[in-house]
Motif scaffolding. Sequence first.
Motif, PDB file in Angstrom:
ATOM      1  N   SER A 300       0.675  -1.307   0.071  1.00 11.24           N
ATOM      2  CA  SER A 300      -0.049   0.037   0.075  1.00 11.24           C
ATOM      3  C   SER A 300       0.912   1.348   0.208  1.00 11.24           C
ATOM      4  O   SER A 300       0.643   2.181  -0.851  1.00 11.24           O
ATOM      5  N   THR A 301       1.843   1.262   0.721  1.00  8.61           N
ATOM      6  CA  THR A 301       2.969   2.336   0.679  1.00  8.61           C
ATOM      7  C   THR A 301       3.345   2.560  -0.695  1.00  8.61           C
ATOM      8  O   THR A 301       3.314   3.811  -1.096  1.00  8.61           O
ATOM      9  N   GLN A 304       0.985   4.189  -2.673  1.00 10.65           N
ATOM     10  CA  GLN A 304       0.642   5.763  -2.499  1.00 10.65           C
ATOM     11  C   GLN A 304       1.843   6.528  -3.144  1.00 10.65           C
ATOM     12  O   GLN A 304       1.702   7.512  -3.460  1.00 10.65           O
ATOM     13  N   HIS A 327       0.336  11.224   4.320  1.00  7.56           N
ATOM     14  CA  HIS A 327       0.553   9.860   4.230  1.00  7.56           C
ATOM     15  C   HIS A 327       1.346   9.377   5.494  1.00  7.56           C
ATOM     16  O   HIS A 327       0.999   8.053   5.957  1.00  7.56           O
ATOM     17  N   LYS A 331      -0.029   6.133   7.682  1.00 12.18           N
ATOM     18  CA  LYS A 331       0.913   4.936   7.404  1.00 12.18           C
ATOM     19  C   LYS A 331       1.447   4.515   8.505  1.00 12.18           C
ATOM     20  O   LYS A 331       1.617   2.983   8.917  1.00 12.18           O
ATOM     21  N   SER A 372      -7.404   3.533   7.876  1.00  9.72           N
ATOM     22  CA  SER A 372      -7.763   2.930   6.675  1.00  9.72           C
ATOM     23  C   SER A 372      -8.831   3.946   5.894  1.00  9.72           C
ATOM     24  O   SER A 372      -8.655   4.203   4.754  1.00  9.72           O
ATOM     25  N   LEU A 375      -6.613   6.649   4.731  1.00  3.12           N
ATOM     26  CA  LEU A 375      -5.866   6.268   3.513  1.00  3.12           C
ATOM     27  C   LEU A 375      -6.732   6.300   2.180  1.00  3.12           C
ATOM     28  O   LEU A 375      -6.179   6.773   1.166  1.00  3.12           O
ATOM     29  N   GLY A 383      -6.600  12.102   4.712  1.00  2.00           N
ATOM     30  CA  GLY A 383      -6.362  11.822   3.215  1.00  2.00           C
ATOM     31  C   GLY A 383      -7.024  12.661   2.542  1.00  2.00           C
ATOM     32  O   GLY A 383      -6.764  12.796   1.179  1.00  2.00           O
ATOM     33  N   THR A 414      -7.226   0.506  -3.526  1.00  2.00           N
ATOM     34  CA  THR A 414      -6.776   0.995  -2.264  1.00  2.00           C
ATOM     35  C   THR A 414      -8.005   0.419  -1.177  1.00  2.00           C
ATOM     36  O   THR A 414      -7.692  -0.086  -0.152  1.00  2.00           O
ATOM     37  N   SER A 418      -7.817  -2.428   1.950  1.00  2.00           N
ATOM     38  CA  SER A 418      -7.895  -1.974   3.205  1.00  2.00           C
ATOM     39  C   SER A 418      -9.134  -2.516   3.932  1.00  2.00           C
ATOM     40  O   SER A 418      -9.167  -2.967   4.929  1.00  2.00           O
TER      41      SER A 418
END
Lengths: 598, 98
Positions: A300-301, A304, A327, A331, A372, A375, A383, A414, A418
């Motif tokens: 996921s990182t 992003q 982020h 994160k 989440s 994110l 976010g 994403t 999540s």
Amino acid sequence: TLMLTSLIILTLPIITTLLQNNKTNCFLYITKTAVTYAFAISLIPTLLFIQSNQEAYISNWHWMTIHTLKLSMSFKLDFFSLTFMPIALFITWSIMEFSLWYMHSDPHINRFFKYLLLFLITMLILVSANNLLQLFMGWEGVGIMSFLLISWWHGRTDANTAALQAMLYNRIGDMGFIMMMAWFTIHLNSWEFQQIFLTNPKNTTLPLLGLLLASAGKSAQFGLHPWLPSAMEGPTPVSALLHSSTMVMAGVFTLIRFYPLMENNLTIQTSTLCLGAITTLFTAICALTQNDIKKIIALSTSSQLGLMMVTIGINQPHLAFIHMCTHAFFKAMLFLSSGSIIHNLNNEQDIRKMGGLYKTMPITSTAIIIGSLALTGMPFLTGFYSKDPIIETANMSYINTWALLITLIAVSMTASYSTRIIFFALLGQPRYPPLTQVNENNPYLVNPIKRLILGSIFMGFLISMNTIPHTTPQMTMPPHLKFMALAVTLLGFTVATELNNMTHNLMFKQPSRMHTFSTMLGYYPTTTHRILPYLSLTMSQNLATTIMDSIWLEKMIPKNLTTMQKTAASLVSNQKGLMKLYFLSFLLSITLGLLIAL
Amino acid sequence: MPYIYINIILAFVISLIGTLIYRSHLISSLLCLEGMILSLFTLNALLSLNINFALSTIVPLILLVFAACEAAVGLALLIIISNTYGLDYVQNLNLLQC
């Protein structure tokens, strides 16, 4: 005042390492409080900057002059570094407090804290550097510390392999960085940012390509990405610090630093855009079916980061920076809460063996849900203030449609992965052995997560309200484009919920082709990690033995000569080998000649 | 013509006849070849001393150099023949033509 305070910030952690009293037990607490004070002090220049919008450059110690190139230690305190430093310090403070709980039973915990501190110092050097040499020192420093920290449990071969992988992929990026430095030395005779931006050269494609390669290596873009999922072999605080909020930001940060040069070069913008789009889609696909909770968060990182590259590619570096800052918060929080789950379930990392933590670990599950949602860009959480403007600007700008579509698909994915984490880890019935004790009472565990929750909720608002926008955002757009991000995310949520509910009832006999593609990380590590070394090793073996030894030394001249002579002689001559006859006839003719002459 | 020259020329002629007439071994021919070279060398040395022409003293030395090379080539040929046939009988040389 600005200058002195920020220099004090950098020296505070350094003093702690210099004291070197890491035999005692209070080294940990000294370190943690040093970072706390550094965070508090670093807020002062930031607030001053917010009030006055005055950037500063500190250039103090002249190191050396090589011909006409003057190298000195200089710090650049502009919007980017002044905003990032308190955030990095805050997150490091939270992680250090967390690792007081997480690594509690580790005998080398002092060394661990020392490494974390060294990492923080090199990261700050990188962020505040005004010339490329200092940035390179910070760059290499974070690379080395990442190597040391990933292989923390160095008795495990997978950890060593992962650390080596991280180092090698970073090295490939470093080549691009060095090429950029060399180009700037040759053409512009300086490594200082001010000079580079003032002279504004016209043909910057080559150094910017080098920069793109360096960022791809450091920030795990497609092609140089496998080290990031493998780097999850390190302890969870390491993953939280390095591979979620700070180190992988180094690549994107350097790209953002060079935005005056990138504004003028459309080729680089397009390649950044495409690279970022491919990265975000690919890693999001891979994250959909992973079973290790840390790997999902690592991919996921990576996704992003691809999104940040896309933002840079549409010429919006400030939006990318804001997304980077926000982020970092959620994160890091996701990683910390996954660490709490892992430790509480007795080192279980597979989400198929977790479940039902919604009731037993309320703080952690709250953290995961808030993280989440932040994110995926839930409105009015953190976010939203960074991700939504990115999608809106991408929808309204003149870019490659394919890249845009891919980015939107990745955004919906994403939401899907999540949801998957939440579903498997928190909801449902417990799937772990019943005798594990689930305990969240330690303040060292709870306080960092609480602080990061507050940060995740409010920081987006605070940052976006306190910064002066450098580009005018699009205010009017058709409603279907405005709601695009939200719609795509909701789509991801609903599809994922449906599919996850179906897993209670439906089970495949054999995973489908797409499933194995995703689980094996797209087959990328399996192909490249074996084929490339095999090719180069066989090539070198062929060169050394076959070409050099057997062809050049043996066959080329000696053997060829013998065969040539033999075939020639046997073709041409028609002798019969009657030696005595030939000699006797020779003697006879000589005697006859002598007799006739005399 | 001084007597000593005739002596050495006679030695040369005897060696020549030995080279050309031999019975079965090839190596005896090579030995007589060496004898030829030896007599030629002596002749050259005596000649350049008696004529008192200093520059011609180099001629026997050059002759020696070429003699050495030639002896080496001859021995190499002998060894190849010995490798293929086992002995150096002259009768073997027209068998097994390659």
